[in-house]
Design an enzyme around this catalytic site. Structure first.
Site, PDB file in Angstrom:
ATOM      1  N   ARG A   1      10.503 -24.502  -6.038  1.00  0.00           N
ATOM      2  CA  ARG A   1      11.510 -24.450  -4.980  1.00  0.00           C
ATOM      3  C   ARG A   1      11.849 -23.000  -4.622  1.00  0.00           C
ATOM      4  O   ARG A   1      12.011 -22.647  -3.449  1.00  0.00           O
ATOM      5  CB  ARG A   1      12.764 -25.198  -5.427  1.00  0.00           C
ATOM      6  CG  ARG A   1      13.826 -25.352  -4.363  1.00  0.00           C
ATOM      7  CD  ARG A   1      15.084 -25.983  -4.932  1.00  0.00           C
ATOM      8  NE  ARG A   1      14.916 -27.397  -5.245  1.00  0.00           N
ATOM      9  CZ  ARG A   1      15.831 -28.136  -5.865  1.00  0.00           C
ATOM     10  NH1 ARG A   1      16.965 -27.564  -6.269  1.00  0.00           N
ATOM     11  NH2 ARG A   1      15.613 -29.414  -6.102  1.00  0.00           N
TER      12      ARG A   1
ATOM     13  N   GLU B   1       0.826  -1.207   0.000  1.00  0.00           N
ATOM     14  CA  GLU B   1       0.000   0.000   0.000  1.00  0.00           C
ATOM     15  C   GLU B   1       0.858   1.254   0.000  1.00  0.00           C
ATOM     16  O   GLU B   1       0.577   2.225  -0.719  1.00  0.00           O
ATOM     17  CB  GLU B   1      -0.927   0.000   1.215  1.00  0.00           C
ATOM     18  CG  GLU B   1      -1.882  -1.184   1.268  1.00  0.00           C
ATOM     19  CD  GLU B   1      -1.341  -2.365   2.055  1.00  0.00           C
ATOM     20  OE1 GLU B   1      -2.150  -3.114   2.617  1.00  0.00           O
ATOM     21  OE2 GLU B   1      -0.095  -2.518   2.122  1.00  0.00           O
TER      22      GLU B   1
ATOM     23  N   THR C   1      10.812 -42.492   1.317  1.00  0.00           N
ATOM     24  CA  THR C   1      10.500 -42.706   2.739  1.00  0.00           C
ATOM     25  C   THR C   1       9.949 -41.440   3.364  1.00  0.00           C
ATOM     26  O   THR C   1       8.919 -41.458   4.063  1.00  0.00           O
ATOM     27  CB  THR C   1      11.748 -43.178   3.500  1.00  0.00           C
ATOM     28  OG1 THR C   1      12.180 -44.433   2.957  1.00  0.00           O
ATOM     29  CG2 THR C   1      11.446 -43.354   4.983  1.00  0.00           C
TER      30      THR C   1
ATOM     31  N   THR D   1      18.486 -39.530   0.892  1.00  0.00           N
ATOM     32  CA  THR D   1      18.569 -38.904  -0.424  1.00  0.00           C
ATOM     33  C   THR D   1      19.877 -38.136  -0.580  1.00  0.00           C
ATOM     34  O   THR D   1      20.490 -38.143  -1.655  1.00  0.00           O
ATOM     35  CB  THR D   1      17.369 -37.956  -0.635  1.00  0.00           C
ATOM     36  OG1 THR D   1      16.164 -38.729  -0.676  1.00  0.00           O
ATOM     37  CG2 THR D   1      17.495 -37.177  -1.932  1.00  0.00           C
TER      38      THR D   1
ATOM     39  N   ALA E   1      12.154 -44.806  -9.980  1.00  0.00           N
ATOM     40  CA  ALA E   1      13.514 -45.271 -10.218  1.00  0.00           C
ATOM     41  C   ALA E   1      13.491 -46.723 -10.663  1.00  0.00           C
ATOM     42  O   ALA E   1      12.569 -47.478 -10.331  1.00  0.00           O
ATOM     43  CB  ALA E   1      14.363 -45.124  -8.955  1.00  0.00           C
TER      44      ALA E   1
END
Length: 324
Positions: free
Chosen positions: A175, A43, A259, A187, A153
């Site tokens: 992301r 604003e 997982t 991972t 995979a």
């Protein structure tokens, strides 16, 4: 109001822990969007652009103007001092420090206030902020990528680039819009991802501020992993989200692996599923699936949601889904 929403979207990755807000003053089309923390709100940016033309004009803003002193003075005072005649608000601010007080203060000062224009659309745009202010936890986006038969995979673990370049770019945009990205330590050990925003081309890094999210590892990452510097957390996932909420994380993106994805899904902690589907088939039951761990035992236990949108990205599909 929709133009104000476009302005808000343009600063999505730069305002946290504040909400991304857009404002437009008519006549004149003077525009503003919330600046990074410590900077003026939408604003005030629009009022500065309008100058004396703000007197007697109408200000459109996606979120109720603030009425309290934070990092900046109250927007309500600036609106009244500028001589704005009418304020059109998308939604009321859910923040308990603001909720309804800005609207009441404007009306007490003689400003006409209309609330609820494009409210559903604005509420969707500000869903992460609304959840954080209501619960103290971030909005959780679970990003998944798979073949058409739901596999991520091959049996030997190879999986890179199931989807094409357009889908990967879109995932990096998602992301970039997130304040934190969450992965499991497994991972990190298997893939050693950097978890940075590097595939967002052209003007998008400028629009999103070119900011990498806070990298969160569930467990311990190896000392030399590319994810560092990272926050390492463990324990109950609800406690993890509480921790991130206290850090000012409005949106957390869960990227893997199977997982971690399964744990968040079964705990009912996902607010939005974003699934990238590639026109590929592993063609068997030995390839790895989206989720690890036990699934629904009967058809009555199958999770069902609502499809929010479907978009084509090159040869791939982006399917966005929310809990029913």
């Amino acid at each position: 109001m929709r133009r104000a929403m476009v302005l808000a979207s343009a600063v999505r990755g730069t305002t946290s822990p504040n909400p991304w807000v857009g404002s437009v003053i008519e006549p004149g089309g003077f525009e503003g969007a919330t600046q990074p923390p410590g900077g003026p709100h939408a604003e005030v940016v629009a009022l500065r652009a309008a100058g004396d033309a703000a007197r007697g004009a109408t200000l459109y803003t996606t979120l109720e103007p603030c009425s309290h002193v934070g990092r900046t003075p109250p927007c309500v005072d600036a609106i009244v001092d500028a001589g704005i005649r009418r304020v059109v608000v998308g939604i009321e601010d859910p923040d308990p420090h603001v909720r309804g007080t800005g609207i009441r203060a404007l009306r007490a000062a003689g400003v006409q206030v209309d609330v609820g224009v494009a409210a559903d659309e604005v509420a969707e745009q500000l869903a992460p902020y609304r959840k954080h202010r209501a619960t103290g936890r971030p909005w959780v986006v679970l990003k998944l990528a798979a073949s058409l038969d739901g596999r991520t995979a091959a049996p030997d673990g190879t999986s890179r680039w199931i989807t094409g370049a357009a889908a990967r770019t879109d995932a990096h945009r998602l992301r970039a819009e997130s304040d934190a990205v969450i992965v499991g330590a497994g991972t990190i050990r298997a893939d050693d991802p950097a978890l940075t925003v590097r595939h967002v081309p052209g003007s998008v890094p400028e629009r999103l501020g070119g900011r990498d999210p806070l990298r969160v590892v569930l467990g311990k990452a190896p000392p030399g992993a590319r994810v560092h510097p990272a926050v390492e957390l463990s324990g109950d996932l609800g406690d993890v989200l509480d921790d991130l909420g206290r850090r000012g994380v409005l949106q957390a993106m869960v990227e893997g692996g199977a997982t971690v994805a399964g744990d968040f899904h079964r705990a009912g902690l996902v607010d939005r599923y974003v699934l990238y589907l590639a026109p590929a088939l592993f063609g068997g039951d030995d390839a790895r699936s989206l989720f690890a761990g036990p699934g629904a035992a009967t058809i009555d236990d199958v999770w069902r949601g609502t499809i929010v949108s479907v978009h084509r990205l090159g040869d791939d599909l982006r399917v966005e889904c929310s809990p029913a």
